[in-house]
Scaffold this motif. Structure first.
Motif, PDB file in Angstrom:
ATOM      1  N   ARG A 287       0.832  -1.202   0.000  1.00  0.00           N
ATOM      2  CA  ARG A 287       0.000   0.000   0.000  1.00  0.00           C
ATOM      3  C   ARG A 287       0.870   1.258   0.000  1.00  0.00           C
ATOM      4  NH1 ARG A 287      -3.489   2.987  -2.122  1.00  0.00           N
ATOM      5  NH2 ARG A 287      -4.642   4.385  -0.747  1.00  0.00           N
ATOM      6  N   ALA A 288       1.984   1.226   0.726  1.00  0.00           N
ATOM      7  CA  ALA A 288       2.908   2.362   0.719  1.00  0.00           C
ATOM      8  C   ALA A 288       3.453   2.581  -0.683  1.00  0.00           C
ATOM      9  CB  ALA A 288       4.045   2.130   1.700  1.00  0.00           C
ATOM     10  N   GLN A 289       3.772   1.481  -1.349  1.00  0.00           N
ATOM     11  CA  GLN A 289       4.263   1.564  -2.725  1.00  0.00           C
ATOM     12  C   GLN A 289       3.221   2.197  -3.632  1.00  0.00           C
ATOM     13  OE1 GLN A 289       6.048  -2.047  -4.333  1.00  0.00           O
ATOM     14  NE2 GLN A 289       5.095  -1.659  -6.316  1.00  0.00           N
ATOM     15  N   GLU A 290       1.967   1.803  -3.476  1.00  0.00           N
ATOM     16  CA  GLU A 290       0.890   2.353  -4.295  1.00  0.00           C
ATOM     17  C   GLU A 290       0.712   3.853  -4.045  1.00  0.00           C
ATOM     18  OE1 GLU A 290      -2.497   0.110  -3.198  1.00  0.00           O
ATOM     19  OE2 GLU A 290      -1.827  -1.750  -4.178  1.00  0.00           O
ATOM     20  N   ARG A 291       0.757   4.248  -2.785  1.00  0.00           N
ATOM     21  CA  ARG A 291       0.548   5.663  -2.461  1.00  0.00           C
ATOM     22  C   ARG A 291       1.690   6.521  -2.994  1.00  0.00           C
ATOM     23  NH1 ARG A 291      -2.828   7.373   2.630  1.00  0.00           N
ATOM     24  NH2 ARG A 291      -3.637   8.610   0.922  1.00  0.00           N
ATOM     25  N   MET A 292       2.909   6.008  -2.945  1.00  0.00           N
ATOM     26  CA  MET A 292       4.037   6.754  -3.496  1.00  0.00           C
ATOM     27  C   MET A 292       3.897   6.902  -5.004  1.00  0.00           C
ATOM     28  SD  MET A 292       7.332   5.352  -1.362  1.00  0.00           S
ATOM     29  CE  MET A 292       7.252   5.197   0.431  1.00  0.00           C
ATOM     30  N   ALA A 293       3.456   5.824  -5.672  1.00  0.00           N
ATOM     31  CA  ALA A 293       3.280   5.883  -7.123  1.00  0.00           C
ATOM     32  C   ALA A 293       2.161   6.852  -7.497  1.00  0.00           C
ATOM     33  CB  ALA A 293       2.988   4.493  -7.662  1.00  0.00           C
ATOM     34  N   GLU A 294       1.068   6.833  -6.747  1.00  0.00           N
ATOM     35  CA  GLU A 294      -0.070   7.709  -7.030  1.00  0.00           C
ATOM     36  C   GLU A 294       0.284   9.180  -6.829  1.00  0.00           C
ATOM     37  OE1 GLU A 294      -2.886   6.258  -4.260  1.00  0.00           O
ATOM     38  OE2 GLU A 294      -3.389   4.448  -5.404  1.00  0.00           O
ATOM     39  N   SER A 295       1.031   9.467  -5.766  1.00  0.00           N
ATOM     40  CA  SER A 295       1.323  10.853  -5.406  1.00  0.00           C
ATOM     41  C   SER A 295       2.650  11.351  -5.965  1.00  0.00           C
ATOM     42  CB  SER A 295       1.338  11.004  -3.879  1.00  0.00           C
ATOM     43  OG  SER A 295       2.331  10.172  -3.302  1.00  0.00           O
ATOM     44  N   ARG A 296       3.461  10.417  -6.504  1.00  0.00           N
ATOM     45  CA  ARG A 296       4.800  10.739  -7.005  1.00  0.00           C
ATOM     46  C   ARG A 296       5.689  11.289  -5.896  1.00  0.00           C
ATOM     47  NH1 ARG A 296       5.991  13.882 -11.958  1.00  0.00           N
ATOM     48  NH2 ARG A 296       7.800  12.505 -11.894  1.00  0.00           N
ATOM     49  N   PHE A 297       5.542  10.748  -4.686  1.00  0.00           N
ATOM     50  CA  PHE A 297       6.420  11.083  -3.580  1.00  0.00           C
ATOM     51  C   PHE A 297       7.405   9.947  -3.361  1.00  0.00           C
ATOM     52  CE2 PHE A 297       2.728  13.672  -1.637  1.00  0.00           C
ATOM     53  CZ  PHE A 297       3.064  14.763  -2.413  1.00  0.00           C
ATOM     54  N   SER A 298       8.599  10.279  -2.874  1.00  0.00           N
ATOM     55  CA  SER A 298       9.598   9.255  -2.611  1.00  0.00           C
ATOM     56  C   SER A 298       9.668   8.888  -1.135  1.00  0.00           C
ATOM     57  CB  SER A 298      10.977   9.730  -3.088  1.00  0.00           C
ATOM     58  OG  SER A 298      11.360  10.912  -2.404  1.00  0.00           O
ATOM     59  N   ALA A 299       8.848   9.529  -0.305  1.00  0.00           N
ATOM     60  CA  ALA A 299       8.800   9.208   1.119  1.00  0.00           C
ATOM     61  C   ALA A 299       7.458   9.665   1.688  1.00  0.00           C
ATOM     62  CB  ALA A 299       9.948   9.869   1.881  1.00  0.00           C
ATOM     63  N   LEU A 300       6.987   8.943   2.704  1.00  0.00           N
ATOM     64  CA  LEU A 300       5.715   9.282   3.345  1.00  0.00           C
ATOM     65  C   LEU A 300       5.881   9.268   4.860  1.00  0.00           C
ATOM     66  CD1 LEU A 300       3.254   6.936   1.383  1.00  0.00           C
ATOM     67  CD2 LEU A 300       3.670   9.363   0.947  1.00  0.00           C
ATOM     68  N   PRO A 301       5.274  10.233   5.563  1.00  0.00           N
ATOM     69  CA  PRO A 301       5.241  10.146   7.023  1.00  0.00           C
ATOM     70  C   PRO A 301       4.323   8.994   7.453  1.00  0.00           C
ATOM     71  CG  PRO A 301       4.721  12.373   6.247  1.00  0.00           C
ATOM     72  CD  PRO A 301       4.647  11.470   5.063  1.00  0.00           C
ATOM     73  N   VAL A 302       4.715   8.329   8.507  1.00  0.00           N
ATOM     74  CA  VAL A 302       3.908   7.245   9.064  1.00  0.00           C
ATOM     75  C   VAL A 302       3.291   7.755  10.369  1.00  0.00           C
ATOM     76  CG1 VAL A 302       3.888   4.842   9.808  1.00  0.00           C
ATOM     77  CG2 VAL A 302       5.545   5.596   8.082  1.00  0.00           C
ATOM     78  N   VAL A 303       1.970   7.620  10.489  1.00  0.00           N
ATOM     79  CA  VAL A 303       1.263   8.154  11.656  1.00  0.00           C
ATOM     80  C   VAL A 303       0.399   7.071  12.284  1.00  0.00           C
ATOM     81  CG1 VAL A 303       1.226  10.509  10.750  1.00  0.00           C
ATOM     82  CG2 VAL A 303      -0.666   8.953  10.222  1.00  0.00           C
ATOM     83  N   ASP A 304       0.007   7.319  13.550  1.00  0.00           N
ATOM     84  CA  ASP A 304      -0.959   6.440  14.201  1.00  0.00           C
ATOM     85  C   ASP A 304      -2.359   7.019  14.018  1.00  0.00           C
ATOM     86  OD1 ASP A 304      -1.227   8.525  16.055  1.00  0.00           O
ATOM     87  OD2 ASP A 304      -0.025   7.523  17.591  1.00  0.00           O
ATOM     88  N   ARG A 305      -3.346   6.412  14.661  1.00  0.00           N
ATOM     89  CA  ARG A 305      -4.738   6.844  14.464  1.00  0.00           C
ATOM     90  C   ARG A 305      -5.027   8.227  15.032  1.00  0.00           C
ATOM     91  NH1 ARG A 305      -3.708   2.480  12.041  1.00  0.00           N
ATOM     92  NH2 ARG A 305      -5.380   1.030  11.455  1.00  0.00           N
ATOM     93  N   ARG A 306      -4.136   8.737  15.855  1.00  0.00           N
ATOM     94  CA  ARG A 306      -4.301  10.095  16.403  1.00  0.00           C
ATOM     95  C   ARG A 306      -3.494  11.125  15.602  1.00  0.00           C
ATOM     96  NH1 ARG A 306      -2.521   8.931  22.436  1.00  0.00           N
ATOM     97  NH2 ARG A 306      -0.936   7.825  21.222  1.00  0.00           N
ATOM     98  N   PHE A 307      -2.919  10.685  14.496  1.00  0.00           N
ATOM     99  CA  PHE A 307      -2.108  11.510  13.621  1.00  0.00           C
ATOM    100  C   PHE A 307      -0.798  11.942  14.274  1.00  0.00           C
ATOM    101  CE2 PHE A 307      -1.783  14.300   9.829  1.00  0.00           C
ATOM    102  CZ  PHE A 307      -2.267  13.385   8.908  1.00  0.00           C
TER     103      PHE A 307
END
Length: 282
Positions: free
Chosen positions: A24-44
């Motif tokens: 899923r991280a791979q998909e989100r990076m491909a969709e958004s064209r980002f090379s890194a994503l912040p990882v958060v919990d349910r409280r952000f």
């Protein structure tokens, strides 16, 4: 006036949860064209950062989740942090392209190298100074060949069975001349959302490569770099390259293990014929 992190940060942040599948991280990076994503919990609350290279290093594990691959020790800043401190940290930590902005433990934004360049060069107009190999690159839209392919060309095949030519981007290549001004180079990177772009002569021979990091040093450091005006003064000249017939594993070593973001592909006469990026290996 002092420029703060809140003045340049991106507030609409694409995030992912630590228990999400790595795919899923791979998909989100491909969709958004980002090379890194912040990882958060349910409280952000920020719990880590996952990068494309993290995905590549763990992709052989079909059961891996984001938390297995992410970096937990994250360099973050407050909204009130001086932006020059952010720029300094990005220069010191060469692999760092994304700095989360956290307020009372909650993720409120991110700052990328592109954000810093955009702030410095805001108001500029992109001129037709980037060149497509074989012709001039139109300012918009993004050339289809330069868009991330995700899992397209590899298609689940083992990389040991492939050559560089099987997956490289070889159409609509964008390159710039060494005499291009740094302000215009920044506009090219921002317009096409590149992290780096090859530098070629008028016969398409590879001369070097210039990255966001090179421009940050040229714009923000003291000494000679601060006075640099053209690409030739800041570009990397001793460039690692691959050839179309090389095993793809050679390029994979450069991209996923040695941390390169883009590797130029040249022929036997050092003419640029393609590029490989991390997204090409997905």
């Amino acid at each position: 006036m002092v420029v703060r992190a809140r003045d340049v940060m991106t507030e609409r942040v694409v995030t992912i949860w630590a228990d999400a599948p790595l795919a899923r991280a791979q998909e989100r990076m491909a969709e958004s064209r980002f090379s890194a994503l912040p990882v958060v919990d349910r409280r952000f609350s920020l719990v880590g950062v996952i990068s494309l290279v993290d995905v590549l290093r763990h992709r052989d594990d079909p059961h891996a989740v984001v938390g297995d691959a992410m970096t937990e020790q994250v360099v973050s800043v407050l909204p009130t942090t001086n932006v020059s401190i952010v720029a300094h940290r990005m220069r010191v930590y060469g692999e760092l392209r994304l700095v989360p902005v956290v307020d009372k433990g909650i993720l409120v934004g991110v700052i990328t190298r592109s954000d810093l360049l955009r702030h410095r060069h805001s108001g500029g107009r992109l001129r037709r100074t980037a060149r497509r190999i074989g012709g001039v690159v139109p300012v918009a839209p993004l050339p289809e060949a330069m868009a991330p392919r995700g899992a397209g060309r590899i298609g689940g095949r083992p990389t040991s069975s492939l050559r560089v030519a099987d997956v490289m981007t070889d159409g609509g290549l964008v390159a710039i001349p060494p005499e291009l001004a740094l302000d215009e180079t920044a506009e090219v990177l921002l317009s096409y959302r590149f992290t780096a772009v090859p530098v070629v002569d008028d016969r398409d021979h590879l001369l070097g490569i210039v990255s966001e990091a090179d421009l940050m040093h040229g714009s923000l450091d003291g000494g000679r770099r601060l006075r640099a005006r053209t690409v030739s003064e800041v570009m990397t000249r001793d460039v690692e390259v691959v050839h179309p017939a090389d095993p793809l594993t050679d390029a994979e070593d450069l991209l996923s293990r040695r941390g390169f973001r883009v590797v130029p592909v040249v022929d036997d006469e050092d003419v640029l014929v393609g590029v490989l990026s991390r997204s090409d290996l997905l």
